[in-house]
Design a protein around this motif. Structure first.
Motif, mmCIF file in Angstrom:
data_model
loop_
_atom_site.group_PDB
_atom_site.id
_atom_site.type_symbol
_atom_site.label_atom_id
_atom_site.label_comp_id
_atom_site.label_asym_id
_atom_site.label_seq_id
_atom_site.Cartn_x
_atom_site.Cartn_y
_atom_site.Cartn_z
ATOM 1 N N ALA A 8 0.841 -1.199 0.000
ATOM 2 C CA ALA A 8 0.000 0.000 0.000
ATOM 3 C C ALA A 8 0.875 1.248 0.000
ATOM 4 N N ILE A 9 0.397 2.287 -0.700
ATOM 5 C CA ILE A 9 1.088 3.570 -0.705
ATOM 6 C C ILE A 9 0.142 4.642 -0.187
ATOM 7 N N ILE A 10 0.526 5.295 0.894
ATOM 8 C CA ILE A 10 -0.211 6.436 1.432
ATOM 9 C C ILE A 10 0.349 7.706 0.788
ATOM 10 N N GLY A 11 -0.540 8.539 0.273
ATOM 11 C CA GLY A 11 -0.080 9.730 -0.443
ATOM 12 C C GLY A 11 0.359 9.391 -1.852
ATOM 13 N N ALA A 12 -0.423 8.510 -2.493
ATOM 14 C CA ALA A 12 -0.043 7.980 -3.819
ATOM 15 C C ALA A 12 -0.393 8.918 -4.964
ATOM 16 N N GLY A 13 -0.895 10.124 -4.663
ATOM 17 C CA GLY A 13 -1.344 11.022 -5.728
ATOM 18 C C GLY A 13 -0.243 11.721 -6.495
ATOM 19 N N SER A 14 1.006 11.441 -6.170
ATOM 20 C CA SER A 14 2.137 12.007 -6.907
ATOM 21 C C SER A 14 2.512 11.052 -8.031
ATOM 22 N N VAL A 15 2.201 11.446 -9.274
ATOM 23 C CA VAL A 15 2.342 10.506 -10.386
ATOM 24 C C VAL A 15 3.787 10.070 -10.600
ATOM 25 N N GLY A 16 4.726 11.014 -10.536
ATOM 26 C CA GLY A 16 6.100 10.668 -10.848
ATOM 27 C C GLY A 16 6.695 9.675 -9.881
ATOM 28 N N PHE A 17 6.549 9.944 -8.584
ATOM 29 C CA PHE A 17 7.187 9.082 -7.597
ATOM 30 C C PHE A 17 6.454 7.760 -7.455
ATOM 31 N N THR A 18 5.132 7.784 -7.476
ATOM 32 C CA THR A 18 4.372 6.538 -7.372
ATOM 33 C C THR A 18 4.672 5.626 -8.560
ATOM 34 N N LYS A 19 4.727 6.206 -9.737
ATOM 35 C CA LYS A 19 5.044 5.416 -10.927
ATOM 36 C C LYS A 19 6.443 4.815 -10.814
ATOM 37 N N ILE A 34 1.217 -9.203 -7.375
ATOM 38 C CA ILE A 34 0.918 -8.523 -6.114
ATOM 39 C C ILE A 34 -0.316 -7.654 -6.288
ATOM 40 N N GLU A 35 -0.827 -7.168 -5.162
ATOM 41 C CA GLU A 35 -1.819 -6.102 -5.212
ATOM 42 C C GLU A 35 -1.122 -4.814 -4.800
ATOM 43 N N PHE A 36 -1.260 -3.798 -5.607
ATOM 44 C CA PHE A 36 -0.676 -2.492 -5.361
ATOM 45 C C PHE A 36 -1.817 -1.555 -5.005
ATOM 46 N N ALA A 37 -1.953 -1.229 -3.720
ATOM 47 C CA ALA A 37 -3.105 -0.459 -3.232
ATOM 48 C C ALA A 37 -2.712 0.994 -3.018
ATOM 49 N N LEU A 38 -3.409 1.893 -3.692
ATOM 50 C CA LEU A 38 -3.123 3.325 -3.629
ATOM 51 C C LEU A 38 -4.160 4.038 -2.783
ATOM 52 N N THR A 39 -3.694 4.987 -1.956
ATOM 53 C CA THR A 39 -4.638 5.803 -1.207
ATOM 54 C C THR A 39 -4.124 7.233 -1.110
ATOM 55 N N ASP A 40 -5.049 8.177 -1.170
ATOM 56 C CA ASP A 40 -4.720 9.595 -1.114
ATOM 57 C C ASP A 40 -6.002 10.340 -0.761
ATOM 58 N N ILE A 41 -5.870 11.532 -0.173
ATOM 59 C CA ILE A 41 -7.068 12.311 0.121
ATOM 60 C C ILE A 41 -7.563 13.057 -1.108
ATOM 61 N N ASN A 42 -6.718 13.148 -2.148
ATOM 62 C CA ASN A 42 -7.083 13.823 -3.392
ATOM 63 C C ASN A 42 -7.561 12.774 -4.391
ATOM 64 N N GLU A 43 -8.875 12.632 -4.503
ATOM 65 C CA GLU A 43 -9.440 11.594 -5.369
ATOM 66 C C GLU A 43 -9.113 11.835 -6.833
ATOM 67 N N HIS A 44 -9.059 13.104 -7.231
ATOM 68 C CA HIS A 44 -8.766 13.445 -8.620
ATOM 69 C C HIS A 44 -7.380 12.935 -9.023
ATOM 70 N N ASN A 45 -6.355 13.286 -8.232
ATOM 71 C CA ASN A 45 -5.001 12.828 -8.528
ATOM 72 C C ASN A 45 -4.888 11.310 -8.438
ATOM 73 N N LEU A 46 -5.552 10.749 -7.447
ATOM 74 C CA LEU A 46 -5.509 9.302 -7.250
ATOM 75 C C LEU A 46 -6.049 8.570 -8.473
ATOM 76 N N THR A 47 -7.117 9.073 -9.033
ATOM 77 C CA THR A 47 -7.718 8.449 -10.219
ATOM 78 C C THR A 47 -6.751 8.489 -11.391
ATOM 79 N N MET A 48 -6.074 9.621 -11.564
ATOM 80 C CA MET A 48 -5.127 9.739 -12.676
ATOM 81 C C MET A 48 -3.951 8.783 -12.514
ATOM 82 N N VAL A 49 -3.422 8.683 -11.299
ATOM 83 C CA VAL A 49 -2.299 7.772 -11.064
ATOM 84 C C VAL A 49 -2.742 6.328 -11.293
ATOM 85 N N ARG A 50 -3.938 5.973 -10.814
ATOM 86 C CA ARG A 50 -4.438 4.616 -11.010
ATOM 87 C C ARG A 50 -4.530 4.281 -12.501
#
Length: 497
Positions: A8-19, A34-50
């Motif tokens: 799991a990644i907390i604060g996964a809304g940063s596209v460059g580093f999460t990628k 594996i399962e790669f679980a992303l979470t962030d308080i910014n749903e917009h950014n989270l959706t783009m990274v996903r």
């Protein structure tokens, strides 16, 4: 592995580093299913990274599952490893970390480790770290490990180890970056040709032993190599000056190092002598805030192109030197990895306190992280680290108790703040920052009313100041052009392993 591994990644809304973390991990064959679980308080950014990660999975036919949710506990449920990349308060709070201290003459380049901005960032982050740890204890896999990438590194790691009840390893790439510089100035074709022992505290780690071509590199040889380098001699003036006076090179960038010490940014008229404006990281006032703001704006407009790039097949040989994937590989497969990790000292560095969080060499295998013990830092290096450790210790205690007096005392003892500000200025500056950041500082809620009252009758003069070397946020087109040039330059360079 007896069951599907979940990361799991907390604060996964940063596209460059999460990628980057994701592509590094799936470059290990044993870590693809594996399962790669992303979470962030910014749903917009989270959706783009996903979407970007799902595109990578699809194109490369990986057996990897991607999940994303704003519900942190759902993301952490059953996770064996959790990575924290969260910036608590986002750019809104970060802006006040830089701009309020400027009113009092404190000119920071980054402001996220110590100094005025780093101390306040820690007050926001450490409370969140306790929440993260609580969720990990309650819903993650028993014995789950936390890999912390979020600054302030030492304070966050200190908090989660001592008060969070979760095994935590702090990770940073400063050692690798400085190692590359040393290899370059010595004429090595790869960092693999240069052996190092690097030890200290995060962002003040010292290359205390360097070996190249069968002999130990001393201060004079390294200093001559850096001073002769056409680029580093201009970009790394603070680091080279410290090397000259201490005898050892520091891991951290010119801009970062300049704000951890009391000597290079205390006189506005002298700051330009020590920095280089070719890139923000070499000392620009508020440089990292500008960089983060520009990257956020660029990401929003260039998302379609980034999604398109994600459709290219992965080249697993281009795995980066970020520690995370190598640690996971070592823990899961037993293949030994040597790296530099942020952990509690407990005797690893003989002349730093046991309770401090240090950054030093260690080895990872199935049994965990095993640190190399018995390192003694040179006296000047240890003294510089101690100044920061004392500030960190007070800052941690203040964050966990909501003790405003202790917070102000920590700020007063910060090397750069103390060199620039009077005690009365420090007290007022902290009050102003507490009021501005109140929404992210629940532990100080009872104290905010008093801070407001004190500010209403203040007699300390402030000024409107942009700092000694500040630049304005650039438009997206200019950022895009600059990033394109950087990519071309990187492709034209010889890749160093």
């Amino acid at each position: 592995m007896t069951k599907q591994l979940k990361i799991a990644i907390i604060g996964a809304g940063s596209v460059g580093f999460t990628k980057k973390l994701f592509t590094d991990i799936v470059s290990v064959p044993e870590l693809r299913k594996i399962e790669f679980a992303l979470t962030d308080i910014n749903e917009h950014n989270l959706t783009m990274v996903r979407q970007i990660l799902e595109r990578i999975v699809e194109v490369n036919r990986l057996p990897t599952k991607i999940s994303a949710t704003t519900d942190r506990r759902t993301a952490l449920e059953g996770a064996r490893y959790v990575m924290n990349c969260a910036r608590v308060g986002g750019l809104e709070a970060f802006k006040t970390d830089i701009e309020i201290p400027l009113k009092y003459g404190v000119d920071q380049c980054v402001g996220d480790t110590i100094c005025a901005g780093g101390i306040m960032y820690g007050q926001r982050s450490m409370v969140a770290m306790l929440d993260f740890c609580k969720d990990i204890r309650e819903v993650a896999e028993p014995g789950a490990k936390l890999l912390n990438y979020a600054n302030p590194m030492a304070m966050n790691t200190w908090t989660s180890i001592d008060n969070g009840g979760v095994e935590t390893i702090g990770l940073c790439h400063g050692v690798q970056n400085g190692w590359k510089q040393i290899a370059t100035v010595l004429g090595a074709q790869s960092i693999d040709e240069v052996d190092i022992i690097c030890s200290g505290i995060n962002h003040q780690t010292w290359y205390v032993d360097i070996r190249y071509q069968g002999h130990k590199i001393g201060r004079d040889e390294l200093l001559e190599a850096f001073e002769a380098h056409p680029v580093y001699s201009q970009q790394e003036k603070v680091r080279i000056d410290v090397l000259k006076r201490f005898g050892f090179y520091s891991t951290e960038s010119n801009g970062h190092l300049s704000e951890y010490l009391p000597w290079y940014r205390k006189r506005p008229q002298e700051i330009p002598n020590w920095i280089d404006m070719s890139r923000w990281i070499h000392g620009e006032t508020g440089g990292y805030l500008r960089e983060c703001t520009e990257k956020r704006n660029w990401f929003e407009t260039d998302f379609p192109r980034l999604l398109d790039e994600a459709g290219k097949p992965l080249d697993h040989s281009q795995r980066t030197n970020e520690h995370a994937s190598y640690i996971l590989e070592a823990l899961e497969t037993g293949r030994v990895y040597r790296g530099h990790f942020n952990v509690k000292n407990r005797g690893v560095i003989t002349n730093l306190p046991d309770d401090a969080v240090i950054e030093s060499p260690g080895f990872v295998d199935r049994f965990g992280v095993n640190m190399v013990a018995g390192i003694t830092l040179p006296d000047a290096c240890a003294a510089t680290c101690m100044a920061s450790i004392n500030v960190q210790r007070m800052s941690v205690k203040a964050a966990l108790t909501g003790d405003v007096d202790l917070l102000k005392q920590a700020m007063l003892h910060d090397p750069l703040v103390g060199a620039v500000c009077s005690p009365e200025e420090v007290w007022q500056m902290v009050d102003e920052m507490l009021v501005a950041q109140a929404q992210w500082l629940p532990q100080y809620a009872p104290a905010v009313e008093g801070a407001v009252a004190r500010l209403s009758r203040t007699t300390v003069a402030t000024r409107t100041w942009e700092g000694a070397a500040r630049r304005q946020v650039r438009p997206v087109d200019e950022v895009r052009q600059d990033m394109s040039k950087r990519t071309e330059a990187m492709l034209g360079q010889t890749l160093m392993a």
